[in-house]
Motif scaffolding. Structure first.
Motif, PDB file in Angstrom:
ATOM      1  N   VAL A 182     -43.273   9.593  28.013  1.00 26.52           N
ATOM      2  CA  VAL A 182     -42.281  10.366  27.377  1.00 26.52           C
ATOM      3  C   VAL A 182     -41.457  11.486  27.910  1.00 26.52           C
ATOM      4  O   VAL A 182     -40.212  11.506  27.988  1.00 26.52           O
ATOM      5  N   GLU A 183     -42.158  12.243  28.745  1.00 25.89           N
ATOM      6  CA  GLU A 183     -41.586  13.457  29.342  1.00 25.89           C
ATOM      7  C   GLU A 183     -40.582  12.555  30.711  1.00 25.89           C
ATOM      8  O   GLU A 183     -39.580  13.089  30.839  1.00 25.89           O
ATOM      9  N   ASP A 187     -37.290  12.918  28.998  1.00 24.24           N
ATOM     10  CA  ASP A 187     -37.232  14.363  29.153  1.00 24.24           C
ATOM     11  C   ASP A 187     -37.345  15.325  27.910  1.00 24.24           C
ATOM     12  O   ASP A 187     -36.611  16.445  27.965  1.00 24.24           O
ATOM     13  N   THR A 188     -38.368  14.838  27.264  1.00 29.90           N
ATOM     14  CA  THR A 188     -38.791  15.681  26.343  1.00 29.90           C
ATOM     15  C   THR A 188     -40.211  15.851  26.225  1.00 29.90           C
ATOM     16  O   THR A 188     -41.134  14.930  26.759  1.00 29.90           O
ATOM     17  N   LYS A 189     -40.833  17.095  25.928  1.00 30.19           N
ATOM     18  CA  LYS A 189     -42.443  17.215  25.911  1.00 30.19           C
ATOM     19  C   LYS A 189     -42.918  17.063  24.523  1.00 30.19           C
ATOM     20  O   LYS A 189     -42.121  17.507  23.608  1.00 30.19           O
ATOM     21  N   CYS A 190     -44.001  16.352  24.167  1.00 30.28           N
ATOM     22  CA  CYS A 190     -44.511  16.178  22.948  1.00 30.28           C
ATOM     23  C   CYS A 190     -46.030  16.760  22.828  1.00 30.28           C
ATOM     24  O   CYS A 190     -46.774  16.389  23.673  1.00 30.28           O
ATOM     25  N   THR A 191     -46.100  17.941  22.004  1.00 32.00           N
ATOM     26  CA  THR A 191     -47.416  18.308  21.778  1.00 32.00           C
ATOM     27  C   THR A 191     -48.226  17.365  21.022  1.00 32.00           C
ATOM     28  O   THR A 191     -47.728  16.655  20.362  1.00 32.00           O
ATOM     29  N   GLU A 192     -49.377  17.834  20.988  1.00 34.08           N
ATOM     30  CA  GLU A 192     -50.402  17.169  20.270  1.00 34.08           C
ATOM     31  C   GLU A 192     -50.214  17.154  18.823  1.00 34.08           C
ATOM     32  O   GLU A 192     -49.889  16.073  17.947  1.00 34.08           O
ATOM     33  N   GLU A 193     -49.616  18.246  18.142  1.00 32.84           N
ATOM     34  CA  GLU A 193     -49.184  18.554  16.978  1.00 32.84           C
ATOM     35  C   GLU A 193     -48.021  17.647  16.651  1.00 32.84           C
ATOM     36  O   GLU A 193     -48.203  17.121  15.620  1.00 32.84           O
ATOM     37  N   GLU A 194     -47.050  17.818  17.432  1.00 33.12           N
ATOM     38  CA  GLU A 194     -45.916  16.742  17.041  1.00 33.12           C
ATOM     39  C   GLU A 194     -46.120  15.415  17.076  1.00 33.12           C
ATOM     40  O   GLU A 194     -45.766  14.725  16.118  1.00 33.12           O
ATOM     41  N   ILE A 195     -47.223  14.901  17.833  1.00 29.09           N
ATOM     42  CA  ILE A 195     -47.671  13.451  17.620  1.00 29.09           C
ATOM     43  C   ILE A 195     -48.082  13.101  16.583  1.00 29.09           C
ATOM     44  O   ILE A 195     -48.042  12.322  16.044  1.00 29.09           O
ATOM     45  N   VAL A 196     -49.114  14.144  16.016  1.00 34.44           N
ATOM     46  CA  VAL A 196     -49.779  13.894  14.716  1.00 34.44           C
ATOM     47  C   VAL A 196     -48.796  14.195  13.368  1.00 34.44           C
ATOM     48  O   VAL A 196     -48.744  13.237  12.593  1.00 34.44           O
ATOM     49  N   ALA A 197     -47.725  14.752  13.625  1.00 34.59           N
ATOM     50  CA  ALA A 197     -46.741  15.044  12.703  1.00 34.59           C
ATOM     51  C   ALA A 197     -45.702  13.630  12.538  1.00 34.59           C
ATOM     52  O   ALA A 197     -45.183  13.106  11.517  1.00 34.59           O
ATOM     53  N   LEU A 198     -45.931  13.015  13.532  1.00 36.91           N
ATOM     54  CA  LEU A 198     -45.171  11.554  13.627  1.00 36.91           C
ATOM     55  C   LEU A 198     -45.977  10.618  13.369  1.00 36.91           C
ATOM     56  O   LEU A 198     -45.433   9.632  12.669  1.00 36.91           O
ATOM     57  N   LEU A 199     -47.130  10.699  13.352  1.00 36.63           N
ATOM     58  CA  LEU A 199     -48.113   9.615  13.070  1.00 36.63           C
ATOM     59  C   LEU A 199     -48.354   9.444  11.614  1.00 36.63           C
ATOM     60  O   LEU A 199     -48.377   8.331  11.111  1.00 36.63           O
ATOM     61  N   LEU A 200     -48.558  10.687  11.068  1.00 32.93           N
ATOM     62  CA  LEU A 200     -48.861  10.598   9.607  1.00 32.93           C
ATOM     63  C   LEU A 200     -48.072   9.747   8.681  1.00 32.93           C
ATOM     64  O   LEU A 200     -48.683   8.843   7.958  1.00 32.93           O
ATOM     65  N   PRO A 201     -46.857  10.056   8.793  1.00 34.76           N
ATOM     66  CA  PRO A 201     -45.636   9.173   7.885  1.00 34.76           C
ATOM     67  C   PRO A 201     -45.900   7.725   8.161  1.00 34.76           C
ATOM     68  O   PRO A 201     -45.913   6.833   7.237  1.00 34.76           O
ATOM     69  N   PHE A 202     -46.206   7.398   9.513  1.00 36.99           N
ATOM     70  CA  PHE A 202     -46.378   5.922   9.880  1.00 36.99           C
ATOM     71  C   PHE A 202     -47.467   5.373   9.002  1.00 36.99           C
ATOM     72  O   PHE A 202     -47.591   4.399   8.506  1.00 36.99           O
ATOM     73  N   LEU A 203     -48.708   6.335   9.153  1.00 34.95           N
ATOM     74  CA  LEU A 203     -49.833   5.635   8.520  1.00 34.95           C
ATOM     75  C   LEU A 203     -49.905   5.617   6.934  1.00 34.95           C
ATOM     76  O   LEU A 203     -49.892   4.378   6.407  1.00 34.95           O
ATOM     77  N   ALA A 204     -49.303   6.649   6.369  1.00 31.22           N
ATOM     78  CA  ALA A 204     -48.944   6.487   5.006  1.00 31.22           C
ATOM     79  C   ALA A 204     -48.129   5.451   4.592  1.00 31.22           C
ATOM     80  O   ALA A 204     -48.418   4.722   3.550  1.00 31.22           O
TER      81      ALA A 204
END
Lengths: 210, 210
Positions: A182-183, A187-204
């Motif tokens: 991704v970086e 050219d963007t950094k993804c923190t673990e929290e951001e990844i989790v925030a992206l993952l949850l709606p996907f799972l739901a």
DNA sequence: TTTTAAGTTAAACGTATGTTTCAAACAGAC
DNA sequence: GTCTGTTTGAAACATACGTTTAACTTAAAA
């Protein structure tokens, strides 16, 4: 202070190295070198490499499942008659994960990667250990998910639950390399929290499909 | 006929054993014993264990990506102006997987488990090999998915793509044990095709979430 | 038939691993 | 300060691994 210090140093080093290279690829010599501890200390304190692997899991999985347990208890106490939404359940789990890593950013990543490895890497003894030790919390999670998805057929729910598990475990276990991509590509950094925030709606959305 | 026979026997044995136990955990001695072939044959025909691992992947990944390629070509020819739906893309991939396993039920499972291992298990050389060899088909798949999800941010799409990959790889890699659980707990048998039929709507809903 | 190259075999090599050993250092109790 | 049980340390152990070697077999070419 002597013993617990050595034990902790071994666990810390093993945790990080396992997460980075996997179980079979990490030797006791590498671990004890990183921990600045004698090679024999592992077998003295843990008995074997297998037992060390289990101890690494125990150290974060026990408080983790306790955090989930108390979270579910709280909801059951405050709102005993309204079943939890899927999003609430997932957030509960996410919060427990964050709670275990406790400020230390690196531990969150290590934690997730280990969880992923536990499933994908062979290690029959680990699977058996985890199933035996944490079956209770697993069943309880399944129960609240069942209440949150009353329209689903049992078999369908079972599979979708494991689809969720798979997306999570896989993502987390290859998080570092994916973050690097991704970086490089966006050219963007993804923190673990951001990844989790992206993952949850996907799972739901996935578990509620159709 | 001597050479190609030995080579094939080694590839078959390695494929099955890698999928079952992982790469580091599978020794050349185990492989050659199962293949009923001399130990030195691996280094003679492939050069090294690493090269054998890559050869195992090459054998099914090349026809696999060709199948996808021709599938996408067909759509581009027949309906050059209508972008593919997410479901169509996923079905295209599913069909390619089924096409590669070609009747042999076990190979589908082996195939997916290997794909999952390739990502999660360290093996830097494998990752580099796969990225170099199959970047083309990967980018093309990403391109059609991009057209099918125009509302998604690029980074968001990247992650959701890997969530899908994870759910798939994980499910397939632990398919056998999960099938056994289903049979025990729900008294139902699930074929690989049925599982795929359950997986596709989950993935499609996930990537379109919100 | 002889030659030549390819393929197979059994044995060995060097190395790295998990584990064990046993003497030395250390801790706290008496 | 001495004693006792625990923890560390350096070394060795046995084993399993990937790889290499060199002798042997096979089968087609010259």
């Amino acid at each position: 202070m002597a013993q617990s210090d050595t034990v902790t140093k071994i666990l810390d080093a093993a945790e990080a190295l396992f997460a980075e290279h996997g179980f079979a690829e990490t030797s006791l010599r590498t671990i004890t070198a990183k921990a600045d501890v004698n090679l024999a200390a592992v077998n003295y304190h843990f008995g074997s490499k297998k037992a060390l692997i289990q101890a690494v899991f125990e150290r974060f999985l026990t408080p983790f499942s306790q955090l989930i347990e108390t979270g579910l208890d709280q909801h059951a106490k405050l709102q005993p008659d309204t079943p939890m939404e899927v999003e609430e359940i997932l957030q509960q789990v996410a919060r427990a994960i964050a709670g275990v890593s406790h400020g230390d950013r690196r531990r969150l990543s290590i934690f997730m990667r280990l969880a992923g490895l536990a499933y994908t890497q062979g290690q029959g003894h680990l699977r058996r250990f985890l199933q035996k030790e944490y079956r209770g919390i697993f069943r309880r999670l399944m129960a609240v998910i069942t209440m949150a998805t009353p329209d689903l057929q049992p078999v369908e729910r079972f599979w979708r639950f494991h689809f969720m598990l798979g997306a999570t475990a896989f993502t987390m276990s290859s998080m570092e390399s994916l973050q690097a991509i991704v970086e490089h590509d966006f050219d963007t950094k993804c923190t673990e929290e951001e990844i989790v925030a992206l993952l949850l709606p996907f799972l739901a959305a996935g578990i509620r499909a159709k």
